[in-house]
Design a protein around this motif. Structure first.
Motif, short mmCIF file in Angstrom:
data_model
loop_
_atom_site.label_atom_id
_atom_site.label_comp_id
_atom_site.label_asym_id
_atom_site.label_seq_id
_atom_site.Cartn_x
_atom_site.Cartn_y
_atom_site.Cartn_z
N ALA A 244 117.97 1.93 23.70
CA ALA A 244 116.57 0.93 23.60
C ALA A 244 115.61 1.13 21.91
CB ALA A 244 115.23 1.98 23.59
N ASN A 245 116.82 1.90 21.41
CA ASN A 245 116.82 1.97 19.71
C ASN A 245 116.99 0.88 18.99
OD1 ASN A 245 117.01 2.04 17.08
ND2 ASN A 245 118.38 4.27 16.93
N ALA A 248 114.99 -2.36 20.47
CA ALA A 248 113.32 -2.59 19.15
C ALA A 248 113.90 -2.86 18.36
CB ALA A 248 113.27 -0.95 19.56
N LEU A 251 114.42 -6.60 17.98
CA LEU A 251 113.44 -7.02 18.29
C LEU A 251 112.51 -7.94 16.96
CD1 LEU A 251 111.45 -6.52 21.91
CD2 LEU A 251 112.77 -8.12 21.61
N LEU A 252 112.65 -6.10 16.41
CA LEU A 252 111.89 -6.23 15.05
C LEU A 252 112.91 -7.35 14.23
CD1 LEU A 252 110.53 -3.00 14.66
CD2 LEU A 252 109.54 -4.95 14.99
N VAL A 396 113.72 1.98 12.35
CA VAL A 396 111.66 1.14 13.20
C VAL A 396 110.83 0.70 11.56
CG1 VAL A 396 109.85 1.06 14.37
CG2 VAL A 396 112.05 1.29 14.98
#
Length: 441
Positions: A244-245, A248, A251-252, A396
């Motif tokens: 998940a890390n 995410a 995606l960023l 993030v």
């Protein structure tokens, strides 16, 4: 394991990975010179544009699983349980391969949509379709390398890395020369074919090596469904947050990468010029800055299983001492590289790459070296300690700072604004990691 034996294994593994990584980066250095001269900066920018999709699919199918597998294998070997370590590899291969095949079919089907709506460049459609064939092979390669890193045996990961790079470059050069001899127009699609071929060769080498090792140790034993279920849930619990890390973050990063050319257009550049500037930054300047990180990346790879093993043995003093030494070494390397890039920026940009724009990018990026090289090691240490949620939040937030630079600084200052955002981002990650390590230890 005795601290001196652990240190020897750590240093030997780091040396092997560093030596091979430096060699592959030298090959990659000349490969990028070849690409920029053979296909031009705009085509290199187009090639770089597909990598957010590539990274996203790799994150979903194997990247988090590889890191989790290394930690699981290191822990089980520390507890003298090699059978469970081997079962973890089989489970990871099966799970990762299913995800990789899903990604391959998805990219094949949705390549037009991804190119038009996501990448904003229809010329990426054939590049994405060819690239998709690499995912299953990359998954096998990643899982087997993760297994051997967990064992702190770096020969097979190192050789596979060298094979992947060598066959990728050789494939592209041969295809290019064949097309030139036949007076055919060549496109950057050749580079994507080389990417796929390199993954195929390295994955087959890894599969052959691990089958030979398992056969020799007679580890192909039958186990009950409940044992495999336990292995699956253990792998899932370790890899879920890591995956998940990665997803995410990618995606960023995809938003960041795709937005850079568009932000440069708002700054006043044409679409073609924006893509060329992006190609110079990502295809020439950043690889130069990342070249010395072969050392720190090797350290970070070895730190994860070593930290997991020391934590399992409850040797806190040994862990703190190792982290201090590694931090000092990475910072020293970064400071030396900063000075080196400031001195050689003109030579690298103007003489080696024949790109004056690359000189200014290299000179500005030189200031992030101490933080960039150290941060990768800190993130690996935190992952080895099981602090995956913290690394996720730190990464993030750091990426969000970079994205803010894309949207707010590039339209006003051009590419200089993006480079400023990168520097602030690396500073933020650096100090957050230090604070988290102090609290954890």
């Amino acid at each position: 394991m005795h601290p001196s034996s652990r240190t020897r294994l750590f240093l030997r593994g780091t040396f092997i990975l560093t030596a091979v990584s430096l060699l592959t980066r030298v090959i990659g250095f000349f490969y990028r010179i070849f690409l920029s001269r053979a296909f031009g900066a705009e085509s290199v920018g187009l090639y770089q544009l597909i990598f957010p999709v590539y990274a996203l699919c790799i994150s979903l199918s194997s990247a988090g699983i590889q890191t989790a597998l290394s930690r699981i294998v290191a822990r089980h070997m520390s507890l003298k349980n090699p059978t469970r370590a081997n079962l973890a590899l089989k489970t990871a291969l099966f799970f990762s391969m299913i995800l990789a095949l899903f990604c391959t079919f998805a990219v094949q089907i949705f390549a037009p949509f991804l190119s038009e709506s996501f990448l904003k460049e229809t010329r990426c459609i054939p590049l994405l379709k060819v690239m998709a064939y690499s995912f299953p092979f990359a998954s096998a390669h990643a899982c087997i390398c993760g297994y051997y890193i967990g064992l702190k045996q770096t020969r097979i990961p190192a050789v596979s890395q060298l094979l992947e790079q060598t066959f990728r470059v050789s494939c592209v050069y041969i295809l290019y020369m064949a097309a030139v001899r036949q007076s055919e127009e060549t496109g950057i699609l050749i580079a994507v074919c080389g990417l796929v071929f390199g993954e195929i060769v390295s994955s087959f080498y890894c599969i052959f090596a691990v089958r030979k090792a398992f056969h020799k140790e007679k580890q192909f034993k039958k186990h009950t469904a409940s044992v495999y279920a336990e292995c699956f849930f253990e792998l899932f619990s370790h890899s879920f947050f890591l995956t998940a890390n990665r997803i995410a973050l990618n995606l960023l990063q995809s938003i960041e990468v795709i937005s850079i050319p568009q932000a440069l257009v708002r700054y006043g550049l044409s679409s073609s010029a924006a893509l060329s500037h992006y190609g110079i930054l990502n295809g020439i300047a950043l690889p130069c800055i990342l070249f010395p990180s072969a050392v720190t990346n090797s350290v970070s790879v070895m730190m994860l299983p070593t930290v997991a093993e020391i934590q399992a043995a409850s040797q806190k003093r040994t862990l703190v001492s190792m982290i201090r030494k590694v931090s000092a070494s990475c910072l020293f390397l970064g400071l030396v590289c900063t000075a080196g890039f400031l001195v050689t920026a003109n030579f690298l940009g103007n003489t080696i790459f024949q790109s004056p724009g690359a000189s200014s990018y290299i000179r500005t990026l030189a200031f992030i070296c101490p933080f960039l090289y150290t941060n990768s090691t800190y993130i690996s240490i935190l992952n080895g300690l099981g602090q995956t949620t913290s690394t996720f939040l730190i990464n993030v937030t750091g990426l969000s700072i970079r994205i803010a630079g894309v949207f707010f600084l590039i339209p006003r200052f051009g590419m200089t604004g993006y480079l400023m955002g990168m520097l602030f981002s690396q500073l933020y990650v650096f100090f957050c990691c230090i604070l988290k390590l102090k609290r954890s230890l």
